[in-house]
Design a protein around this motif. Structure first.
Motif, PDB file in Angstrom:
ATOM      1  N   ARG A   9       5.268  10.415  -6.677  1.00  0.00           N
ATOM      2  CA  ARG A   9       6.463  10.375  -7.521  1.00  0.00           C
ATOM      3  C   ARG A   9       6.542  11.434  -8.618  1.00  0.00           C
ATOM      4  O   ARG A   9       7.639  11.841  -9.008  1.00  0.00           O
ATOM      5  N   PRO A  10       5.439  11.926  -9.165  1.00  0.00           N
ATOM      6  CA  PRO A  10       5.526  12.823 -10.322  1.00  0.00           C
ATOM      7  C   PRO A  10       6.388  14.060 -10.090  1.00  0.00           C
ATOM      8  O   PRO A  10       6.421  14.630  -9.007  1.00  0.00           O
ATOM      9  N   ARG A  11       7.083  14.422 -11.157  1.00  0.00           N
ATOM     10  CA  ARG A  11       7.896  15.642 -11.146  1.00  0.00           C
ATOM     11  C   ARG A  11       8.137  16.085 -12.581  1.00  0.00           C
ATOM     12  O   ARG A  11       7.991  15.310 -13.524  1.00  0.00           O
ATOM     13  N   LEU A  12       8.531  17.319 -12.716  1.00  0.00           N
ATOM     14  CA  LEU A  12       8.898  17.905 -13.997  1.00  0.00           C
ATOM     15  C   LEU A  12      10.287  18.478 -13.810  1.00  0.00           C
ATOM     16  O   LEU A  12      10.514  19.280 -12.904  1.00  0.00           O
ATOM     17  N   VAL A  13      11.232  18.042 -14.650  1.00  0.00           N
ATOM     18  CA  VAL A  13      12.621  18.485 -14.520  1.00  0.00           C
ATOM     19  C   VAL A  13      13.028  19.170 -15.816  1.00  0.00           C
ATOM     20  O   VAL A  13      12.990  18.560 -16.890  1.00  0.00           O
ATOM     21  N   ALA A  14      13.398  20.419 -15.711  1.00  0.00           N
ATOM     22  CA  ALA A  14      13.887  21.174 -16.863  1.00  0.00           C
ATOM     23  C   ALA A  14      15.400  21.262 -16.754  1.00  0.00           C
ATOM     24  O   ALA A  14      15.936  21.811 -15.792  1.00  0.00           O
ATOM     25  N   ALA A  15      16.094  20.685 -17.720  1.00  0.00           N
ATOM     26  CA  ALA A  15      17.549  20.750 -17.785  1.00  0.00           C
ATOM     27  C   ALA A  15      17.930  21.605 -18.988  1.00  0.00           C
ATOM     28  O   ALA A  15      17.068  22.017 -19.766  1.00  0.00           O
TER      29      ALA A  15
ATOM     30  N   ASN B 107       5.695  10.835 -14.505  1.00  0.00           N
ATOM     31  CA  ASN B 107       4.341  10.662 -14.003  1.00  0.00           C
ATOM     32  C   ASN B 107       4.328   9.429 -13.103  1.00  0.00           C
ATOM     33  O   ASN B 107       5.380   8.931 -12.734  1.00  0.00           O
ATOM     34  N   GLY B 108       3.193   8.932 -12.731  1.00  0.00           N
ATOM     35  CA  GLY B 108       3.108   7.830 -11.786  1.00  0.00           C
ATOM     36  C   GLY B 108       3.997   6.654 -12.117  1.00  0.00           C
ATOM     37  O   GLY B 108       4.765   6.189 -11.290  1.00  0.00           O
ATOM     38  N   ILE B 109       3.915   6.168 -13.341  1.00  0.00           N
ATOM     39  CA  ILE B 109       4.669   4.975 -13.721  1.00  0.00           C
ATOM     40  C   ILE B 109       5.689   5.268 -14.818  1.00  0.00           C
ATOM     41  O   ILE B 109       6.794   4.763 -14.787  1.00  0.00           O
ATOM     42  N   ARG B 110       5.334   6.102 -15.785  1.00  0.00           N
ATOM     43  CA  ARG B 110       6.202   6.338 -16.940  1.00  0.00           C
ATOM     44  C   ARG B 110       7.024   7.604 -16.806  1.00  0.00           C
ATOM     45  O   ARG B 110       6.607   8.564 -16.175  1.00  0.00           O
TER      46      ARG B 110
ATOM     47  N   ILE C  25       0.845  -1.204   0.000  1.00  0.00           N
ATOM     48  CA  ILE C  25       0.000   0.000   0.000  1.00  0.00           C
ATOM     49  C   ILE C  25       0.881   1.256   0.000  1.00  0.00           C
ATOM     50  O   ILE C  25       0.619   2.213  -0.732  1.00  0.00           O
ATOM     51  N   ALA C  26       1.954   1.258   0.799  1.00  0.00           N
ATOM     52  CA  ALA C  26       2.869   2.406   0.831  1.00  0.00           C
ATOM     53  C   ALA C  26       3.548   2.600  -0.527  1.00  0.00           C
ATOM     54  O   ALA C  26       3.745   3.738  -0.968  1.00  0.00           O
ATOM     55  N   ALA C  27       3.882   1.506  -1.210  1.00  0.00           N
ATOM     56  CA  ALA C  27       4.501   1.617  -2.539  1.00  0.00           C
ATOM     57  C   ALA C  27       3.514   2.216  -3.546  1.00  0.00           C
ATOM     58  O   ALA C  27       3.899   3.037  -4.388  1.00  0.00           O
ATOM     59  N   ALA C  28       2.250   1.826  -3.457  1.00  0.00           N
ATOM     60  CA  ALA C  28       1.237   2.404  -4.348  1.00  0.00           C
ATOM     61  C   ALA C  28       1.069   3.903  -4.066  1.00  0.00           C
ATOM     62  O   ALA C  28       0.934   4.709  -4.992  1.00  0.00           O
ATOM     63  N   LEU C  29       1.110   4.279  -2.812  1.00  0.00           N
ATOM     64  CA  LEU C  29       1.026   5.704  -2.466  1.00  0.00           C
ATOM     65  C   LEU C  29       2.258   6.461  -2.959  1.00  0.00           C
ATOM     66  O   LEU C  29       2.169   7.628  -3.337  1.00  0.00           O
ATOM     67  N   HIS C  30       3.404   5.800  -2.975  1.00  0.00           N
ATOM     68  CA  HIS C  30       4.616   6.430  -3.511  1.00  0.00           C
ATOM     69  C   HIS C  30       4.434   6.773  -4.991  1.00  0.00           C
ATOM     70  O   HIS C  30       4.918   7.811  -5.453  1.00  0.00           O
ATOM     71  N   LEU C  31       3.739   5.925  -5.731  1.00  0.00           N
ATOM     72  CA  LEU C  31       3.494   6.224  -7.149  1.00  0.00           C
ATOM     73  C   LEU C  31       2.684   7.509  -7.318  1.00  0.00           C
ATOM     74  O   LEU C  31       2.857   8.224  -8.302  1.00  0.00           O
TER      75      LEU C  31
ATOM     76  N   MET D 174       2.101  15.706 -14.433  1.00  0.00           N
ATOM     77  CA  MET D 174       1.576  15.608 -13.081  1.00  0.00           C
ATOM     78  C   MET D 174       2.497  16.229 -12.034  1.00  0.00           C
ATOM     79  O   MET D 174       2.153  16.282 -10.858  1.00  0.00           O
ATOM     80  N   GLY D 175       3.643  16.735 -12.449  1.00  0.00           N
ATOM     81  CA  GLY D 175       4.581  17.368 -11.529  1.00  0.00           C
ATOM     82  C   GLY D 175       4.131  18.734 -11.048  1.00  0.00           C
ATOM     83  O   GLY D 175       4.660  19.261 -10.075  1.00  0.00           O
ATOM     84  N   ILE D 176       3.155  19.321 -11.718  1.00  0.00           N
ATOM     85  CA  ILE D 176       2.530  20.566 -11.288  1.00  0.00           C
ATOM     86  C   ILE D 176       1.051  20.227 -11.128  1.00  0.00           C
ATOM     87  O   ILE D 176       0.440  19.732 -12.074  1.00  0.00           O
TER      88      ILE D 176
END
Length: 153
Positions: free
Chosen positions: A69-75, A83-86, A60-66, A120-122
């Motif tokens: 997890r989302p983020r947006l990284v600008a390099a 996103n959650g999985i991809r 359950i904690a691993a599912a909540l981690h998904l 999903m990072g924002i």
């Protein structure tokens, strides 16, 4: 701000705040509950039952981690959308625009191939912070996102 380039500094990472607090808080609560249950259960519960209870909490904690997890990284040379999985790695010129209509939970980017991708990072649940993050990314996009016209040197 990057003084030499005149624009926002890169690399920059955006993560949702409210969703992460709730997801990780619930994950800790679930794990703590399962551990306490394994300790206070009657003696007729076998050790493997107790281990399975803790493992259920971990799943359950691993599912909540998904969810968190989302983020947006600008390099400097690309944008990474997690996103959650991809995870998607995009070159700046691949992104045409980013938009978040009123009422949408997160923005989406329009890609040069005609498709869209959720970012999903924002997340709109963060209110004014989400609007600032969206505008900051949009400024970076307009500065770095346009591909050079054919024939330009």
């Amino acid at each position: 701000m990057d003084e030499t380039a005149g624009g926002p500094a890169l690399s920059r990472t955006w993560r949702p705040r409210a969703v992460r607090i709730v997801a990780y808080g619930m994950g800790l609560l679930v794990m703590a509950t399962m551990i306490v249950l394994t300790v206070i259960l009657p003696d007729d519960w076998r050790p493997q039952d107790r281990v399975l209870l803790v493992m259920l909490g971990a799943v359950i904690a691993a599912a909540l981690h998904l969810l968190a997890r989302p983020r947006l990284v600008a390099a400097e040379d690309n944008v990474t959308v997690v996103n959650g999985i991809r995870t998607h790695v995009l070159a700046w010129p691949e992104i045409v625009d980013i938009r978040m209509p009123v009422g949408e939970p997160w923005p989406s980017v329009d890609l040069s191939d005609g498709t869209t991708l959720a970012v999903m990072g924002i997340q709109s649940a963060d209110g004014e912070r989400a609007r600032r993050d969206l505008e900051e990314f949009r400024a970076m996009l307009h500065e770095r996102g346009e591909a050079p016209e054919p024939g330009d040197s």
